[in-house]
Design an enzyme around this catalytic site. Structure first.
Site: not given
Ligand code: NAP
Length: 297
Positions: A55, A99, A122
């Site tokens: 990422k 994460q 997200d």
């Protein structure tokens, strides 16, 4: 069809989409806005370390600002919460990503819900889940199903009126995938069936799918005889299976038995190189969307 499924190339489609995004990033920079992403990694899960690195690299290549914040696995929930509050208030950061999975000491939902919904790239905060469910385009679409939808659109797969069967009902993939397929617009208007671990005779449903999307985390679960001839198969699964012939001792396989399914399907995504690159691409899109919406609330 003779072994003939068309390969849906997520690397190529992702690269095209990142090139398209460059124009918008340049336009924002002219207004002195550099979209910024903070990625938080708690603990030392090896797969998570790889994803976080990828990422960061994708942000660098796209010219986005990013910070990767690594915390030890014994980090308390209170410490993570105060970090999230600082990032919520940081004007250089437009997107915040925690994460997953988080260590057991931390309640994932509480952490995800602490992210300012305007920075929740997200798309896991209930405000964004709700917006996506009702088709509000200011909501952030979770990157993986958003990427799957783009694969379908950009390979010319008609979702309108098609029977899409989604196998898996996680909050990260299956459920938001259903919401996107139901929307009234491009990549939507499908008739959707959802299967999960309690579905009886799952093959009865998968065999009816014009579009079969599998996200269960079970290596090669879907065999060729579970696929309708001429279907489009999207394999979200990423599973490590032992392989002593490989230097690292394992190889990656999807949730679909690729060699069998490709004999039956009209089009199929490979693993790796299908959905994975799209997930990272859509995270960049969501970060740019966050910066744009921040500038024009
Ligand atoms: P998850 O949270 O573990 O959810 C798995 C889902 O699959 C659950 O809904 C579960 O049903 C269902 N399931 C499990 N076994 C099943 C079975 N035998 N038959 C039918 N349904 C079954 O997983 P996830 O986060 O959605 O991820 C799924 C897979 O996608 C994993 O391999 C993951 O690594 C991969 N993934 C890839 C990307 C990417 O970018 N390529 C991104 C995210 C995830 P219940 O709800 O009934 O338990």
């Amino acid at each position: 069809m003779q072994g003939g499924a068309r390969l849906i190339d997520g690397n190529a489609i992702g690269a095209t989409m990142r090139a398209e995004l460059a124009g918008e990033i340049a336009a924002l920079k002219k207004k002195s806005i550099v979209p910024g992403l903070a990625v938080i990694l708690v603990g030392d899960n090896p797969a998570s370390q790889v994803y976080v690195r990828m990422k960061g690299k994708a942000c660098d290549e796209a010219g986005l600002y990013h910070e990767t914040i690594k915390l030890p696995k014994d980090t308390t929930e209170a410490d993570l919460m105060s970090l999230l509050e600082r990032l919520n208030a940081n004007p250089k950061i437009h997107g915040i990503l925690v994460q997953l999975p988080l260590p057991k000491l931390i309640d994932s939902n509480r952490a995800l819900h602490r992210i300012d919904p305007r920075k929740d790239v997200d798309g896991f905060h209930p405000e964004n889940v709700g917006k996506v469910a009702v088709g509000d385009p200011t909501g952030f679409r979770p990157a993986t199903p958003y990427g799957v939808q783009q694969l379908l659109i950009r390979t010319g797969v008609e979702t309108k009126g098609a029977h899409a069967v989604v196998v898996g009902r996680s909050n990260i993939v299956g459920r938001p995938m259903v919401a996107l397929l139901l929307q009234d617009g491009p990549g939507g208007n499908a008739t959707v069936t959802v299967c999960h671990s309690r579905t009886r005779s799952i093959e009865l449903y998968t065999r009816q799918a014009d579009i079969l999307i599998v996200a269960i985390g079970k290596p090669e679960f879907v065999t060729g005889d579970m696929v309708k001839p001429g279907a489009v198969v999207i394999d979200v699964g990423v599973n490590r299976v032992d392989d002593p012939t490989r230097k690292q001792g394992y190889r990656l396989v999807g949730d679909v038995k690729f060699q069998e399914a490709k004999q039956v399907a009209a089009a199929i995504t490979p693993v790796p190189g299908g959905v994975g690159p799209m997930t990272i691409t859509m995270l960049l899109y969501n970060t740019v969307q966050a910066a744009r919406q921040w500038a024009n609330p």
